[in-house]
Write an enzyme that holds these catalytic residues in place. Sequence first.
Site, PDB file in Angstrom:
ATOM      1  N   LEU A 144       0.909  -1.324   0.072  1.00 29.49           N
ATOM      2  CA  LEU A 144       0.226  -0.029  -0.181  1.00 29.49           C
ATOM      3  C   LEU A 144       0.769   1.148   0.096  1.00 29.49           C
ATOM      4  O   LEU A 144       0.581   2.266  -0.491  1.00 29.49           O
ATOM      5  CB  LEU A 144      -0.984   0.039   1.252  1.00 29.49           C
ATOM      6  CG  LEU A 144      -2.058  -1.049   1.308  1.00 29.49           C
ATOM      7  CD1 LEU A 144      -2.500  -1.121   2.764  1.00 29.49           C
ATOM      8  CD2 LEU A 144      -3.078  -0.762   0.222  1.00 29.49           C
TER       9      LEU A 144
ATOM     10  N   GLY B 143       6.084   3.659   4.628  1.00 27.40           N
ATOM     11  CA  GLY B 143       6.300   5.060   5.452  1.00 27.40           C
ATOM     12  C   GLY B 143       7.563   5.164   6.314  1.00 27.40           C
ATOM     13  O   GLY B 143       8.334   4.690   5.956  1.00 27.40           O
ATOM     14  N   GLY B 144       7.318   5.918   7.517  1.00 28.14           N
ATOM     15  CA  GLY B 144       8.417   6.177   7.987  1.00 28.14           C
ATOM     16  C   GLY B 144       9.343   5.108   8.409  1.00 28.14           C
ATOM     17  O   GLY B 144      10.423   5.182   8.507  1.00 28.14           O
TER      18      GLY B 144
ATOM     19  N   GLY C 108       8.869   1.510   7.527  1.00 30.72           N
ATOM     20  CA  GLY C 108       8.731   0.395   6.810  1.00 30.72           C
ATOM     21  C   GLY C 108       7.517   0.186   5.754  1.00 30.72           C
ATOM     22  O   GLY C 108       7.067   1.526   5.322  1.00 30.72           O
TER      23      GLY C 108
ATOM     24  N   VAL D 116       3.872  -0.831   4.326  1.00 32.21           N
ATOM     25  CA  VAL D 116       2.643  -1.282   4.512  1.00 32.21           C
ATOM     26  C   VAL D 116       1.924  -2.058   3.445  1.00 32.21           C
ATOM     27  O   VAL D 116       1.885  -1.817   2.400  1.00 32.21           O
ATOM     28  CB  VAL D 116       1.736   0.046   4.939  1.00 32.21           C
ATOM     29  CG1 VAL D 116       0.397  -0.380   5.539  1.00 32.21           C
ATOM     30  CG2 VAL D 116       2.354   0.715   5.708  1.00 32.21           C
TER      31      VAL D 116
ATOM     32  N   ASP E 197       4.102  13.794  14.193  1.00 26.73           N
ATOM     33  CA  ASP E 197       4.038  13.653  12.560  1.00 26.73           C
ATOM     34  C   ASP E 197       2.815  13.766  11.915  1.00 26.73           C
ATOM     35  O   ASP E 197       2.327  13.086  11.327  1.00 26.73           O
ATOM     36  CB  ASP E 197       4.758  12.278  12.272  1.00 26.73           C
ATOM     37  CG  ASP E 197       5.244  12.264  10.958  1.00 26.73           C
ATOM     38  OD1 ASP E 197       5.406  13.500  10.535  1.00 26.73           O
ATOM     39  OD2 ASP E 197       5.770  11.170  10.221  1.00 26.73           O
TER      40      ASP E 197
END
Length: 662
Positions: free
Chosen positions: A344, A347-348, A350, A352, A467
């Site tokens: 998908l 991200g920060g 790893g 998803v 964040d």
Amino acid sequence: MSRKVILFEEILVLFLPLFYNSHGYFVPQGSVGFGFNDYFTLTNTTKHTYGQAFDSEPYSITNSTTNITSSFSVNFFFAIVPEHKQQGSHGMAFVISPTRGFPGASSDQYLGIFNETTNGKTSNNVIAIELDIHKDEEFGDIDDNHVGININGMRSILSAPAGYYDDKDGNFKNLSLISRKVMRLSIVYSQPEKQLNVTLFPAELSVPPIKPLLSLNRDLSPYLLEKMYLGFTASTGSVGAIHYMMGWFISGEVEYPRLEFGRLPILPPYPKKPSHRTRTILVICLTVSVIAAFVASGIGFVFYLRHKNVKEVLEEWEIQYGPHRFAYKELFNATKGFKEKQLLGRGGFGQVYKGTLPGSDAEIAVKRTCHDSRQGMSEFLAEISTIGRLRHPNLVRLLGYCRHKEDLYLVYDFMPNGSLDKYINHSNTSENKEGLTWEQRFKIIKNVASALLYLHQEWVQVIIHRDIKPANVLIDHEMNARLGDFGLAKLYDQGFDPETSKVAGTFGYMAPEFLRTGRATTSTDVYAFGMVMLEVVCGRRLIERRAAENEEVLVDWVLELWEKGEDILDAVEESIRKEQERGQLELVLKLGVLCSHQAASIRPAMSAVMRFLNGVSQLPDNLLDVVRDEKSRGWPEQMEMLFDVDLSGTSRFTDSLVSHGR
Ligand SMILES: *[C@@H]1O[C@H](CO)[C@@H](O)[C@H](O)[C@H]1NC(C)=O
Ligand SMILES: *[C@@H]1O[C@H](CO)[C@@H](O)[C@H](O)[C@H]1NC(C)=O
Ligand SMILES: *[C@@H]1O[C@H](CO)[C@@H](O)[C@H](O)[C@H]1NC(C)=O
């Protein structure tokens, strides 16, 4: 608030966090291994002693210029573990005092607040809510298990046996203060009504019973000076008792907040005498080693060796989150072997993946993070221990976790509509999904605001997201927004020093003072939220290189339009720029500029933001003057109330003093 460490009982205490965590209760944040930030004790086994704990900053209850006293509410969790089952010591109290601490206070019946000389003096200006477990005839105590309201002295103005009125049938239920059970005390004072309500109830009830235990009709403003300190005291007499303090929540409004406590802790027994204690320790050690041996053989030695490096830190939350543990195989199957097709996003920490749990149609999002660095591990711990316990319709729900080899996996509810950044910022590209209507956008803004309000001001501890950005706002099937990615969230808690934490965040959303000091606060979250609001309403990036020079930086451009008296709506994305929505659009633009103001002291607290968004309060007419005043020295006092700027600082206790004496 710092805690006093029980010295001799250390061995027993060290077992506590494990025990606590296994009961799904506050996990000490940031402390891998043994830390017990989750409570502190006001007294130890020493007889005839008292303990006091005070907030480091005074709380402005009465405004000096307008002489207006504000309402307030205080909620806290406590438990009393007495030396003898049937006999209490003296008890504890919540106090509001003009001084930070009570020098020269006495123990025993004086609860560490007054002494023989100061007791009853009108000059004290002390309000105390006592949880009294000793019947002192000299003060006219009704029994040895009561709650009382005291002003300036130990004789209660109003008191009642400990208990609560059940909402279901209205019947009174007895409670024993020395039952070792965690209870909550709610103290609510309304200045307009000149009424103080005190409600005691078991911590299992997440909202206070409607009928208070004590309701005092009295104007407290004569006793509430401009600056008052809030604190807790407790004392022991010839019989010992350990007074535990847990989470607290303080606000400047009349409110009865829902505070979920998760599963309740079981407090350790009152420490036994040395001979006994040695035996207890032996028994515990034996039991633990038997269990450990059992577990180790069960898991298998190979497994143990392979995970040796993370074993200790994982134990704690593994026990706590046991029921939510997913088998790796399950996640592997769910995500079709972590295929690229299921990805998908990244991200920060790893990737998803999307998945469907075998045997059910439940769609999940699996976040895979690597933990070979210590940093990754502590972030993982932060995330799992934080989100696991938060419940809010606008927060992404964490379903569970899994550990496999070097990877850690977090399983979330799948959000079919992706993240907010897909809907904005792409106005000129064809990949733009159908644009969101203003109604949808406004709802999203309110959703995020409500999630932030919960984190900042409504949960037991102050949580800073750290964040906030469109990529971390996920959209569910009903187009509700949910805040996710707590990878950076740290519990802003006692014992946690935000200054030592690593600077992390997303450029553009980081407040100037955060870049300077690396110190995240609720106010730096508000800054990022202001940016998100502007992005949502303007439908473009914060910094747009292709734009005309004065339009490059979004917030500057909006402010310029506003200052020059041009139509501020020019900044709004064309598709939603409608005259009939002017009111809301202007509100969000101005609120966005206000929230992402350079000066932290100008930014409103989330409670105020929510009131503006809900139309409960109106933005002040002279807002532009406030926003222009970059140095913010001329901050008008009357706006403190409107923006809750003062309150955001006091909704938590920061570093404070715990003092003890005889
Ligand atoms: C209990 O607290 C008092 C006061 O802080 C301290 O002097 C004493 O050593 C403590 N006793 C134990 C057994 O920890
Ligand atoms: C509650 O406590 C009071 C006073 O101690 C006692 O008279 C009463 O019987 C108790 N009620 C229940 C239901 O235990
Ligand atoms: C105190 O409790 C009563 C009864 O529930 C309620 O009507 C009143 O509004 C409360 N007052 C405050 C200050 O909360």
